[in-house]
Design a protein around this motif. Sequence first.
Motif, PDB file in Angstrom:
ATOM      1  N   GLU A 113       0.808  -1.208   0.000  1.00 10.64           N
ATOM      2  CA  GLU A 113       0.000   0.000   0.000  1.00 10.64           C
ATOM      3  C   GLU A 113       0.844   1.262   0.000  1.00 10.64           C
ATOM      4  O   GLU A 113       0.441   2.286  -0.535  1.00 10.64           O
ATOM      5  CB  GLU A 113      -0.943  -0.001   1.217  1.00 10.64           C
ATOM      6  CG  GLU A 113      -1.903  -1.184   1.241  1.00 10.64           C
ATOM      7  CD  GLU A 113      -2.855  -1.194   0.059  1.00 10.64           C
ATOM      8  OE1 GLU A 113      -3.196  -0.096  -0.418  1.00 10.64           O
ATOM      9  OE2 GLU A 113      -3.243  -2.281  -0.375  1.00 10.64           O
ATOM     10  N   GLU A 119       3.803   2.862  -6.882  1.00 11.67           N
ATOM     11  CA  GLU A 119       3.133   4.012  -7.501  1.00 11.67           C
ATOM     12  C   GLU A 119       3.768   4.333  -8.852  1.00 11.67           C
ATOM     13  O   GLU A 119       3.076   4.707  -9.806  1.00 11.67           O
ATOM     14  CB  GLU A 119       3.210   5.230  -6.571  1.00 11.67           C
ATOM     15  CG  GLU A 119       2.455   5.079  -5.266  1.00 11.67           C
ATOM     16  CD  GLU A 119       0.966   4.906  -5.476  1.00 11.67           C
ATOM     17  OE1 GLU A 119       0.424   5.547  -6.385  1.00 11.67           O
ATOM     18  OE2 GLU A 119       0.355   4.122  -4.722  1.00 11.67           O
ATOM     19  N   LYS A 122       2.442   2.021 -11.479  1.00 12.65           N
ATOM     20  CA  LYS A 122       1.092   2.414 -11.903  1.00 12.65           C
ATOM     21  C   LYS A 122       1.165   3.517 -12.962  1.00 12.65           C
ATOM     22  O   LYS A 122       0.379   3.537 -13.911  1.00 12.65           O
ATOM     23  CB  LYS A 122       0.292   2.876 -10.691  1.00 12.65           C
ATOM     24  CG  LYS A 122      -0.071   1.745  -9.731  1.00 12.65           C
ATOM     25  CD  LYS A 122      -0.537   2.261  -8.390  1.00 12.65           C
ATOM     26  CE  LYS A 122      -1.771   3.116  -8.488  1.00 12.65           C
ATOM     27  NZ  LYS A 122      -2.224   3.584  -7.156  1.00 12.65           N
ATOM     28  N   THR A 262      -7.475  -5.325  -4.406  1.00 12.58           N
ATOM     29  CA  THR A 262      -7.654  -3.878  -4.442  1.00 12.58           C
ATOM     30  C   THR A 262      -7.197  -3.324  -5.796  1.00 12.58           C
ATOM     31  O   THR A 262      -6.437  -3.960  -6.534  1.00 12.58           O
ATOM     32  CB  THR A 262      -6.844  -3.207  -3.329  1.00 12.58           C
ATOM     33  OG1 THR A 262      -5.443  -3.406  -3.582  1.00 12.58           O
ATOM     34  CG2 THR A 262      -7.199  -3.802  -1.968  1.00 12.58           C
ATOM     35  N   GLN A 264      -5.188  -0.973  -6.075  1.00 14.78           N
ATOM     36  CA  GLN A 264      -3.748  -0.780  -5.898  1.00 14.78           C
ATOM     37  C   GLN A 264      -2.981  -2.033  -6.322  1.00 14.78           C
ATOM     38  O   GLN A 264      -1.993  -1.964  -7.061  1.00 14.78           O
ATOM     39  CB  GLN A 264      -3.469  -0.463  -4.421  1.00 14.78           C
ATOM     40  CG  GLN A 264      -2.028  -0.133  -4.089  1.00 14.78           C
ATOM     41  CD  GLN A 264      -1.766   1.354  -4.146  1.00 14.78           C
ATOM     42  OE1 GLN A 264      -2.518   2.080  -4.786  1.00 14.78           O
ATOM     43  NE2 GLN A 264      -0.716   1.802  -3.497  1.00 14.78           N
ATOM     44  N   GLU A 265      -3.424  -3.179  -5.848  1.00 12.55           N
ATOM     45  CA  GLU A 265      -2.772  -4.439  -6.199  1.00 12.55           C
ATOM     46  C   GLU A 265      -2.883  -4.707  -7.698  1.00 12.55           C
ATOM     47  O   GLU A 265      -1.925  -5.159  -8.337  1.00 12.55           O
ATOM     48  CB  GLU A 265      -3.402  -5.586  -5.416  1.00 12.55           C
ATOM     49  CG  GLU A 265      -3.089  -5.583  -3.937  1.00 12.55           C
ATOM     50  CD  GLU A 265      -3.869  -6.656  -3.202  1.00 12.55           C
ATOM     51  OE1 GLU A 265      -3.265  -7.370  -2.374  1.00 12.55           O
ATOM     52  OE2 GLU A 265      -5.078  -6.789  -3.460  1.00 12.55           O
ATOM     53  N   ALA A 268      -0.590  -2.310  -9.718  1.00  9.63           N
ATOM     54  CA  ALA A 268       0.823  -2.629  -9.460  1.00  9.63           C
ATOM     55  C   ALA A 268       1.258  -3.807 -10.319  1.00  9.63           C
ATOM     56  O   ALA A 268       2.344  -3.800 -10.918  1.00  9.63           O
ATOM     57  CB  ALA A 268       1.026  -2.943  -7.987  1.00  9.63           C
ATOM     58  N   SER A 354      -6.624   6.297 -11.116  1.00  8.59           N
ATOM     59  CA  SER A 354      -5.990   5.645  -9.966  1.00  8.59           C
ATOM     60  C   SER A 354      -4.504   5.945  -9.860  1.00  8.59           C
ATOM     61  O   SER A 354      -3.876   5.551  -8.881  1.00  8.59           O
ATOM     62  CB  SER A 354      -6.184   4.124 -10.049  1.00  8.59           C
ATOM     63  OG  SER A 354      -7.548   3.788 -10.049  1.00  8.59           O
ATOM     64  N   SER A 355      -3.931   6.619 -10.869  1.00  9.21           N
ATOM     65  CA  SER A 355      -2.478   6.771 -10.911  1.00  9.21           C
ATOM     66  C   SER A 355      -2.012   8.217 -10.914  1.00  9.21           C
ATOM     67  O   SER A 355      -0.976   8.536 -10.320  1.00  9.21           O
ATOM     68  CB  SER A 355      -1.917   6.067 -12.161  1.00  9.21           C
ATOM     69  OG  SER A 355      -2.324   4.729 -12.210  1.00  9.21           O
TER      70      SER A 355
END
Length: 396
Positions: A113, A119, A122, A262, A264-265, A268, A354-355
């Motif tokens: 996270e 990041e 992403k 998520t 995020q996952e 990534a 999201s990025s």
Amino acid sequence: MRNKKESRLRTWLEILLVSTRLGLTSFGGPIAHLGYFHEEYVRRRKWLDEKAYVDLVALCQFLPGPASSQVGIGIGIARGGIIGGIISFLGFTLPSVIALILFVLLLNTFSIEDAGWIEGLKIVAVVVVAHAVLGMAKNLTPDLKRKSIALLALIITLLWQTTFTQVGVILLAGVIGFLLYRNQTADDANTVNFPVSRRLGFICLSLFFALLVALPILRDITSNQWVAMMDSFYRSGALVFGGGHVVLPLLEREFVPTGWMTAQEFLAGYGAAQAVPGPLFTFAAYLGTVIKGWQGGLFATFAIFLPAFLLIIGTLPFWNALRTNPNIKGALIGINAGVVGILISALYNPIWTSSINRSVDFALAALLFSMLVYWKLPPWVVVLSGAVGGLLISYI
């Protein structure tokens, strides 16, 4: 008889060695893969002649699924039969599958996270999809009618973000393309023969459609997570026109809103998938490993590539007749334009939203885009630069 068997084994071993070397070194996406294949299989080894290769590429561009993987399977079939096709696929695909499974296992020991380099990966995803959008839009929407089809696909997929919407847009684009371009003249066909009978082809096509219908029903009846995974990955692999990048929104809406992982996952892993050679569809190995460990990674890889196998084997015996049909050519023109709209939609949501949250994120994206598009640096350099840049800007 023994000499014939030994010759076949030598052929399969040769296919494995060559395809594995390509699987370890083929960076740059499907178009680059086709260039590697041409150099190795046509120019250097002469397993196919120029006309046969072009014909096979045309078939795989026609089919949904990962075009470069299907070309590799077809070349393996031409060289060593069905087993040769399987070996060719394994050699080209397993290196990136193993790399992505190891990536997940490594992440399990860190906090995903708060990792700045995640990041950065992403943001790499933003750059890669933006590059794909520009290239495909230039080639697939050259006139106003096709631009309009792409715009319609973009609007629909942004306003109604469901898995069914993706499928519906592709079907609608095909119908519109058929109506607008059905008088397209057929190209002269180059014929190529593969050792696949029409009976086997019919069985594979029947199995392809049977699984597409039966798996969602079986999923509802059993409520088993493995069946649900099989359905999600198989359907995503079966309904993707336009290459690996278009599978992103399909997979995202299968696994993120359902709570299996998520956002995020998910992003990534998509960024990490850019750092490995081979087909982008191996992103499924990452997703499966996040959900069910390394066994899930292998299972997800099998499920998402199974439609590609069934389609390439199923259509090889019938391709020469299909590709001369002007009605089918017209439908494909519309579908390709619709794919551009779907890509733009995916670029905005979930990738951009999201990025890119700060000015510094956009600045890094602009730098990475320039490295990829204008400075022509290798994709793995761009990915590593994105990871380092994400780590650095996390301290700002």
